[in-house]
Write a protein that holds these residues in place. Sequence first.
Motif, PDB file in Angstrom:
ATOM      1  N   SER A  10       1.066  -3.292 -10.623  1.00 46.25           N
ATOM      2  CA  SER A  10       0.047  -2.332 -10.179  1.00 46.25           C
ATOM      3  C   SER A  10      -0.654  -2.975  -8.985  1.00 46.25           C
ATOM      4  CB  SER A  10      -0.939  -2.030 -11.307  1.00 46.25           C
ATOM      5  OG  SER A  10      -1.596  -3.218 -11.656  1.00 46.25           O
ATOM      6  N   PRO A  11      -1.239  -2.159  -8.064  1.00 49.56           N
ATOM      7  CA  PRO A  11      -1.764  -2.715  -6.819  1.00 49.56           C
ATOM      8  C   PRO A  11      -2.853  -3.761  -7.074  1.00 49.56           C
ATOM      9  CG  PRO A  11      -1.719  -0.317  -6.741  1.00 49.56           C
ATOM     10  CD  PRO A  11      -1.402  -0.703  -8.150  1.00 49.56           C
ATOM     11  N   LEU A  12      -2.716  -4.917  -6.446  1.00 47.09           N
ATOM     12  CA  LEU A  12      -3.667  -6.017  -6.649  1.00 47.09           C
ATOM     13  C   LEU A  12      -4.631  -6.173  -5.475  1.00 47.09           C
ATOM     14  CD1 LEU A  12      -1.284  -8.648  -8.264  1.00 47.09           C
ATOM     15  CD2 LEU A  12      -3.137  -7.384  -9.369  1.00 47.09           C
ATOM     16  N   GLY A  13      -4.503  -5.292  -4.472  1.00 43.67           N
ATOM     17  CA  GLY A  13      -5.363  -5.438  -3.292  1.00 43.67           C
ATOM     18  C   GLY A  13      -4.848  -6.565  -2.406  1.00 43.67           C
ATOM     19  N   PRO A  53       8.271   3.723   2.370  1.00 47.52           N
ATOM     20  CA  PRO A  53       7.002   3.039   2.578  1.00 47.52           C
ATOM     21  C   PRO A  53       6.713   2.832   4.067  1.00 47.52           C
ATOM     22  CG  PRO A  53       8.662   1.508   1.773  1.00 47.52           C
ATOM     23  CD  PRO A  53       9.310   2.855   1.799  1.00 47.52           C
ATOM     24  N   LYS A  54       5.428   2.721   4.359  1.00 46.72           N
ATOM     25  CA  LYS A  54       4.980   2.525   5.748  1.00 46.72           C
ATOM     26  C   LYS A  54       5.727   1.370   6.421  1.00 46.72           C
ATOM     27  CE  LYS A  54       0.548   1.323   5.984  1.00 46.72           C
ATOM     28  NZ  LYS A  54      -0.920   1.475   6.064  1.00 46.72           N
ATOM     29  N   ALA A  55       6.041   0.332   5.641  1.00 42.64           N
ATOM     30  CA  ALA A  55       6.644  -0.881   6.213  1.00 42.64           C
ATOM     31  C   ALA A  55       7.980  -0.627   6.897  1.00 42.64           C
ATOM     32  CB  ALA A  55       6.836  -1.920   5.116  1.00 42.64           C
ATOM     33  N   GLY A  94       0.803  -5.280   6.857  1.00 37.02           N
ATOM     34  CA  GLY A  94       2.130  -4.779   7.198  1.00 37.02           C
ATOM     35  C   GLY A  94       2.096  -3.474   7.955  1.00 37.02           C
ATOM     36  N   ASP A  95       1.094  -3.262   8.790  1.00 36.81           N
ATOM     37  CA  ASP A  95       1.081  -2.035   9.592  1.00 36.81           C
ATOM     38  C   ASP A  95       0.530  -2.271  10.996  1.00 36.81           C
ATOM     39  OD1 ASP A  95      -1.536  -2.446   8.845  1.00 36.81           O
ATOM     40  OD2 ASP A  95      -1.817  -0.505   7.886  1.00 36.81           O
ATOM     41  N   ILE A  96       0.683  -3.505  11.481  1.00 37.89           N
ATOM     42  CA  ILE A  96       0.229  -3.789  12.844  1.00 37.89           C
ATOM     43  C   ILE A  96       1.374  -4.402  13.658  1.00 37.89           C
ATOM     44  CG2 ILE A  96      -2.244  -4.093  12.409  1.00 37.89           C
ATOM     45  CD1 ILE A  96      -1.314  -7.227  12.430  1.00 37.89           C
ATOM     46  N   GLY A 152       0.820  -1.222   0.000  1.00 37.88           N
ATOM     47  CA  GLY A 152       0.000   0.000   0.000  1.00 37.88           C
ATOM     48  C   GLY A 152       0.846   1.260   0.000  1.00 37.88           C
ATOM     49  N   LYS A 153       0.226   2.365  -0.431  1.00 41.98           N
ATOM     50  CA  LYS A 153       0.949   3.646  -0.497  1.00 41.98           C
ATOM     51  C   LYS A 153       1.038   4.340   0.857  1.00 41.98           C
ATOM     52  CE  LYS A 153      -0.042   5.056  -5.234  1.00 41.98           C
ATOM     53  NZ  LYS A 153      -0.842   6.023  -6.026  1.00 41.98           N
ATOM     54  N   GLY A 154       0.254   3.872   1.827  1.00 41.72           N
ATOM     55  CA  GLY A 154       0.319   4.494   3.142  1.00 41.72           C
ATOM     56  C   GLY A 154      -0.103   5.944   3.116  1.00 41.72           C
TER      57      GLY A 154
HETATM   58  P1  GTP Z   1      -3.666   3.930   3.256  1.00 42.28           P
HETATM   59  O1  GTP Z   1      -3.309   4.442   1.881  1.00 42.28           O
HETATM   60  O2  GTP Z   1      -3.274   4.886   4.320  1.00 42.28           O
HETATM   61  O3  GTP Z   1      -5.059   3.398   3.389  1.00 42.28           O
HETATM   62  O4  GTP Z   1      -2.713   2.691   3.554  1.00 42.28           O
HETATM   63  P2  GTP Z   1      -2.402   1.347   2.766  1.00 42.28           P
HETATM   64  O5  GTP Z   1      -3.192   1.189   1.519  1.00 42.28           O
HETATM   65  O6  GTP Z   1      -0.933   1.284   2.658  1.00 42.28           O
HETATM   66  O7  GTP Z   1      -2.835   0.310   3.847  1.00 42.28           O
HETATM   67  P3  GTP Z   1      -4.237  -0.343   4.232  1.00 42.28           P
HETATM   68  O8  GTP Z   1      -4.388  -0.147   5.693  1.00 42.28           O
HETATM   69  O9  GTP Z   1      -5.328   0.142   3.369  1.00 42.28           O
HETATM   70  O10 GTP Z   1      -3.906  -1.851   3.893  1.00 42.28           O
HETATM   71  C1  GTP Z   1      -3.552  -2.809   4.879  1.00 42.28           C
HETATM   72  C2  GTP Z   1      -2.255  -3.498   4.500  1.00 42.28           C
HETATM   73  O11 GTP Z   1      -2.358  -4.070   3.215  1.00 42.28           O
HETATM   74  C3  GTP Z   1      -1.065  -2.548   4.469  1.00 42.28           C
HETATM   75  O12 GTP Z   1       0.023  -3.191   5.091  1.00 42.28           O
HETATM   76  C4  GTP Z   1      -0.819  -2.315   2.995  1.00 42.28           C
HETATM   77  O13 GTP Z   1       0.567  -2.149   2.688  1.00 42.28           O
HETATM   78  C5  GTP Z   1      -1.328  -3.609   2.382  1.00 42.28           C
HETATM   79  N1  GTP Z   1      -1.895  -3.392   1.059  1.00 42.28           N
HETATM   80  C6  GTP Z   1      -2.973  -2.635   0.739  1.00 42.28           C
HETATM   81  N2  GTP Z   1      -3.215  -2.697  -0.580  1.00 42.28           N
HETATM   82  C7  GTP Z   1      -2.268  -3.529  -1.102  1.00 42.28           C
HETATM   83  C8  GTP Z   1      -1.997  -3.994  -2.422  1.00 42.28           C
HETATM   84  O14 GTP Z   1      -2.660  -3.647  -3.417  1.00 42.28           O
HETATM   85  N3  GTP Z   1      -0.938  -4.852  -2.569  1.00 42.28           N
HETATM   86  C9  GTP Z   1      -0.174  -5.247  -1.525  1.00 42.28           C
HETATM   87  N4  GTP Z   1       0.849  -6.080  -1.743  1.00 42.28           N
HETATM   88  N5  GTP Z   1      -0.398  -4.819  -0.260  1.00 42.28           N
HETATM   89  C10 GTP Z   1      -1.446  -3.970  -0.061  1.00 42.28           C
END
Ligand code: GTP
Length: 360
Positions: free
Chosen positions: A81-84, A22-24, A105-107, A9-11
Amino acid sequence: MQAIILVGGKGTRLRPLTCNIPKAIVPVLNRPFLEHLLRYLGKHGIRDIVLAMGYLPTSIRDCLGDGSQLDVHLTYVVEESPLGTAGAVKNMESLLQGAFVVLNGDILTEIDLTDMIGRHRKVMPRVTMALTPVEDPTMYGVVETSEQGLVTCFVEKPGWGQVATNMINAGIYILDSDILAEIPAATPYMFEQDVFPALLRRGDPILAYPSDACWVDIGTTGNYLKAHHDLLAKQHGHEIVVAGGAHIDATAQIKGPVLVGAGSWIGENAMIVGPAVLGSYCSIAHDVVIDGALLWDGVTVAEGACLHNCVIGSSVRVEAACDIADGCVLGDHVVIQQGSRLPPDTRIWPDGCVNSDREI
Ligand code: GTP
């Protein structure tokens, strides 16, 4: 057992801190965030770990290498590209065998993963999901359960009128690889909105693993600061931990818990009130007050400045007699000019843009 950590995620909610990294790998207690999560997995005997990356992947790889320093083995998979959350796991199908753990990856948590895996193996549901209680469930995915401990309903970010429980999805799942057949390839797809609700509709069992063990989420700037305050109080009490090469003037007053990073310098009559963290090579001039703030590496604070409950990115320069109020967040390399007073919750981007919400 293998683990997948979702770090693609873009964080956006942590911006401007995540403009350059990145947030990680944002620092948590002066270590890259993922280091804490990898130690947690290692403690539960999980050493084969795949990182599902998207945003700024090179910096994660450069930071952690092959994982051997933390006694784990890391494999990296990058999405074009982001796959969710679910699509990211489908994308590494060829690497997975049997049951595996998926973690956001944020807990950071002390949930007993060994016991959770044991429950999964005993009950054999399609999915086991960790749940944690929170004070404000309206910010999260709320999970309702039956008396038998099975998930009955997901409510994403409910209003207070809809809240039937304070138990939320803790972002840790155990899945069997047959779940991958439920996820389309090369398509954005989410566990929370797509896979799990579909399982419930079909009557497939999702086992809840509720736990009141420590759980913190660093996904927003407010939570990131609060997570530090909680972890410092829990892990360090009133301790003052000073890394090698740091210098603290004899007249400075420090009230723990405070971490002072390597090579940092604290001048005469400065006051540091914990919980607070100074990264490496920070320079704190005389008569500065730092109260509850987090400073990343290389921050310079000139004489008489006051910083309250704020987060200050790397190599920021705060000039003399500035006042930075609660909740402010300054991106890397920002300069705050002499005598400035930043009102609460001001955000300044690395290029000096204030309170911007624009895309990177
Ligand atoms: P926000 O943009 O602030 O909502 O953060 P995020 O999208 O980085 O994190 P979110 O809390 O929405 O997602 C929870 C976890 O899933 C985070 O650790 C993200 O890095 C991860 N994550 C979210 N979307 C994707 C994705 O498309 N692909 C991958 N590999 N990880 C994802």
